[in-house]
Design a protein around this motif. Sequence first.
Motif, PDB file in Angstrom:
ATOM      1  N   VAL A   1      12.509  43.571  10.334  1.00  0.00           N
ATOM      2  CA  VAL A   1      11.327  44.225   9.765  1.00  0.00           C
ATOM      3  C   VAL A   1      10.351  44.618  10.878  1.00  0.00           C
ATOM      4  CG1 VAL A   1       9.273  43.844   8.350  1.00  0.00           C
ATOM      5  CG2 VAL A   1      11.509  43.137   7.513  1.00  0.00           C
ATOM      6  N   VAL A   2      10.077  43.703  11.799  1.00  0.00           N
ATOM      7  CA  VAL A   2       9.142  43.984  12.888  1.00  0.00           C
ATOM      8  C   VAL A   2       9.645  45.151  13.743  1.00  0.00           C
ATOM      9  CG1 VAL A   2       8.145  43.090  15.032  1.00  0.00           C
ATOM     10  CG2 VAL A   2       8.188  41.664  12.980  1.00  0.00           C
ATOM     11  N   ALA A   3      10.910  45.084  14.155  1.00  0.00           N
ATOM     12  CA  ALA A   3      11.460  46.131  15.021  1.00  0.00           C
ATOM     13  C   ALA A   3      11.502  47.477  14.314  1.00  0.00           C
ATOM     14  CB  ALA A   3      12.858  45.727  15.487  1.00  0.00           C
ATOM     15  N   ALA A   4      11.987  47.487  13.074  1.00  0.00           N
ATOM     16  CA  ALA A   4      12.098  48.752  12.343  1.00  0.00           C
ATOM     17  C   ALA A   4      10.714  49.338  12.051  1.00  0.00           C
ATOM     18  CB  ALA A   4      12.866  48.543  11.037  1.00  0.00           C
ATOM     19  N   TYR A   5       9.749  48.481  11.731  1.00  0.00           N
ATOM     20  CA  TYR A   5       8.397  48.983  11.445  1.00  0.00           C
ATOM     21  C   TYR A   5       7.768  49.616  12.684  1.00  0.00           C
ATOM     22  CZ  TYR A   5       3.473  49.141  10.264  1.00  0.00           C
ATOM     23  OH  TYR A   5       2.191  49.562  10.068  1.00  0.00           O
ATOM     24  N   LEU A   6       7.884  48.956  13.836  1.00  0.00           N
ATOM     25  CA  LEU A   6       7.307  49.505  15.065  1.00  0.00           C
ATOM     26  C   LEU A   6       8.013  50.794  15.481  1.00  0.00           C
ATOM     27  CD1 LEU A   6       6.652  46.271  17.149  1.00  0.00           C
ATOM     28  CD2 LEU A   6       4.985  47.700  15.967  1.00  0.00           C
ATOM     29  N   VAL A   7       9.329  50.840  15.284  1.00  0.00           N
ATOM     30  CA  VAL A   7      10.066  52.072  15.586  1.00  0.00           C
ATOM     31  C   VAL A   7       9.573  53.208  14.698  1.00  0.00           C
ATOM     32  CG1 VAL A   7      12.318  53.189  15.364  1.00  0.00           C
ATOM     33  CG2 VAL A   7      12.124  51.015  16.555  1.00  0.00           C
ATOM     34  N   GLY A   8       9.459  52.947  13.406  1.00  0.00           N
ATOM     35  CA  GLY A   8       8.963  53.974  12.492  1.00  0.00           C
ATOM     36  C   GLY A   8       7.545  54.389  12.796  1.00  0.00           C
TER      37      GLY A   8
END
Length: 631
Positions: free
Chosen positions: A58-65
């Motif tokens: 969740v953290v990685a995907a949110y920051l990428v988005g």
Amino acid sequence: MEKKERPSMSIKKSIIAASILIPIGGLIFFALVPAADPTFEAPVFHFHIVTFFTFAAVVAAYLVGLVLGQDSAPRHRLLATAFVVMGSLFFIHGILTPNVITTELNPGIRWASWFTFSIGGLIFLIAAQDRPGRPLSPDRVRSTHVAAGVFTAVFALIVFFRPSWLQAIDNVANPWHALVAFLFTFTIWSAAAYALWQVWRHTQDQVDAVMVLISVWLAIGTVSMHLFDLWLLSWWLYHLLLLMGAITAVAVLIQSYEQLRRFRLTYYYLAIGLIATAALALWASHLVAEFVQKGIYREVEAILMQTGILPTELPDMTQMVINARITGLWASGLAMGTLFGALMVIVNRADRLILRRTNELAQANVELKAAEALRDDLTDMIVHDLRTPLTTLNLSLDLLERTLQDESKVAQRQRFVQAANRSAVDLLQLVNQLLDVAQLEAGQLRLNPSENSLVELLQEKAAVFQPQIVSSQKHLTLALPENLPPVVIDADLIDRVLDNLLSNALKYTESGGQITLRAQQIGNKLMVAVADDGEGIDPSVSSQIFDKFYQVRDGNGKPLRQGTGLGLSFCKMVVEAHNGRIWVESQPGEGSTFYFTLPFAQNGLSPNLQANGDDPKRTAATKTPRRTTKK
């Protein structure tokens, strides 16, 4: 001769094929031979693995988005969104693992895994509607984000505060709702895989290819989750496929988009810090629970040895271990969270400093390139302006040498001498302009102010230009009122300002045109105007023509007028050094009027060249901003 496939491409295709065929083969084998499907019942391991990796995803995907922004394809932004939502829903599945931090079997654990796959599949299917030439609208993408976020929040509230609603549905719809969920989810992922494959055929984009692969993985994961029993190895497979999908999605987005590879200390720390905090908090809670459990067992063994009580008569200690695990989670989470927050403040401040310094370096690089371009332009202009009089001078001297022995060409020799003399004067004027502008910028050209009659100066200047006016069949009119007060000026520099303005008016006025030189008193200033009825100037560049080396250019970038662009810049510096102001009023085809103001002497005393209110106080060292825009 056919081209041989590159080894790296062949290896990549082999890995992709294996990542699909091995899970399918494994599930088929376990379905045919159930006895070979081992059981791994490990609730604590399930809790730690699922909660940690879903939180990290969740953290990685949110920051990428967050970093992707509007310049990325909508389907790729939705890829990041899908794993934020799937990770959030599966995180709920992880924390509801029985006998880890709760003793109750919450029906939400099953629904969370179902919705993880079905909602993720729906987002992938929406993303597949973003096609080349027919992109998803920003409103559609935004509404998908909002709907997914609202659904996740509402589901979380139901799971933790009204799990009985889910249990009621289970009681009424079981087992048909599980079958419907499987068929719906598998169909969604299969449709998404096909639609994204169609997109990839047109784009050949690696992110689109990975989205197809992830859709296939999660279609296989749907079979693993729904058709195999809890804790079997075949059931564990869907956890692995979901993890593979999250890692691959984040990795390919970072690889494909340049902005994701740009260094931002805050984002790096936020991702690594949150993930590390979660890992340490989970590990600490596990250690606390283990420590408490072992301590209790030691105490119980000691009691049994002393009293002879049978182990079967002891109370269940599961809740005590759960309480210890929860306490460890809260304590370690609070400690690590506090440390994370404190360091976040420091890192964010450092990141802003780095970003500011980076922007300054980028701006310096832009200015350096502009200075290099300006230097090249200056070199070209100076070479051109030097070449013309030097060529004329060289030609005149060559012709003069050829006619020296011919007494019949005395008149021609005189013309050659005059042409050489004019070329030498032009060269000297150009060199003087360069030197004077440089000295004015550096504050090294000092004014020699004295009280002068500007009327007399204007009349003398008109007399000097009169022969050129007559020979070019133009007209010069003086409009000078009587009894104008004297001005305190450096007469030589103002004389050269008038030279530049009158030369420009003469140069750009057609034969038969009118040039007007006038002066008038305005308050405590004297305003001089040089007007012509020539070609005029576009108002959009009227403020730029006073910049050093500026040249008005046509649509192809070619200068409309010859010259170095130093004359008006010199005028501006001299007038402002006198605490005056210079400007132009003009319209294309209607001529131009150049104005400048000068301070009067007051009661016979020098005003010491104080600022007169037209502009902020300036000195001879005032520098003119450089421009590189050429129009």
